[in-house]
Design a protein around this motif. Structure first.
Motif, mmCIF file in Angstrom:
data_model
loop_
_atom_site.group_PDB
_atom_site.id
_atom_site.type_symbol
_atom_site.label_atom_id
_atom_site.label_comp_id
_atom_site.label_asym_id
_atom_site.label_seq_id
_atom_site.Cartn_x
_atom_site.Cartn_y
_atom_site.Cartn_z
ATOM 1 N N UNK A 119 0.833 -1.203 0.000
ATOM 2 C CA UNK A 119 0.000 0.000 0.000
ATOM 3 C C UNK A 119 0.867 1.251 0.000
ATOM 4 N N UNK A 120 1.943 1.246 0.780
ATOM 5 C CA UNK A 120 2.842 2.399 0.846
ATOM 6 C C UNK A 120 3.500 2.723 -0.490
ATOM 7 N N UNK A 121 3.733 1.705 -1.323
ATOM 8 C CA UNK A 121 4.362 1.970 -2.618
ATOM 9 C C UNK A 121 3.328 2.229 -3.716
ATOM 10 N N UNK A 122 2.051 2.266 -3.349
ATOM 11 C CA UNK A 122 1.013 2.636 -4.294
ATOM 12 C C UNK A 122 0.183 1.500 -4.854
ATOM 13 N N UNK A 123 0.399 0.290 -4.363
ATOM 14 C CA UNK A 123 -0.416 -0.843 -4.817
ATOM 15 C C UNK A 123 -1.611 -0.985 -3.868
ATOM 16 N N UNK A 124 -2.689 -0.327 -4.217
ATOM 17 C CA UNK A 124 -3.911 -0.356 -3.405
ATOM 18 C C UNK A 124 -4.830 -1.440 -3.957
ATOM 19 N N UNK A 158 2.141 -0.164 -12.206
ATOM 20 C CA UNK A 158 2.373 1.057 -11.442
ATOM 21 C C UNK A 158 3.751 1.640 -11.733
ATOM 22 N N UNK A 159 4.367 1.204 -12.851
ATOM 23 C CA UNK A 159 5.589 1.826 -13.327
ATOM 24 C C UNK A 159 6.883 1.389 -12.673
ATOM 25 N N UNK A 160 6.869 0.288 -11.951
ATOM 26 C CA UNK A 160 8.090 -0.167 -11.287
ATOM 27 C C UNK A 160 9.011 -0.884 -12.272
ATOM 28 N N UNK A 161 10.311 -0.693 -12.100
ATOM 29 C CA UNK A 161 11.305 -1.362 -12.934
ATOM 30 C C UNK A 161 11.535 -2.788 -12.432
ATOM 31 N N UNK A 162 12.187 -3.596 -13.256
ATOM 32 C CA UNK A 162 12.514 -4.965 -12.844
ATOM 33 C C UNK A 162 13.368 -4.958 -11.580
#
Length: 67
Positions: A23-28, A47-51
């Protein structure tokens, strides 16, 4: 349970610390229909995270889930 990129998001709901980190990293994703079939990797990529960021997240989540 060992967490991998292919772990379904719904399977991560059993650990409060894991839910808080995601949740803190934006995965709601709690309560989201997609969490039933979406993998951790798919959610993170969406959500735009890199590998590299995903690999670091998985390492952190597995450290928490060992305890």
């Amino acid at each position: 349970m060992k967490i991998t990129k292919k772990t379904k998001l719904v399977k991560l709901a059993n650990n409060v610390e894991t839910v808080e980190i995601l949740t803190d990293i934006g995965l709601h994703w709690i309560g989201c229909f997609a969490s039933q079939f979406e993998t951790l990797e798919q959610g993170c990529k969406g959500h735009g995270m890199s590998d590299k960021e995903i690999d670091e997240l998985i390492k952190r989540l597995n450290e928490i889930n060992k305890a």
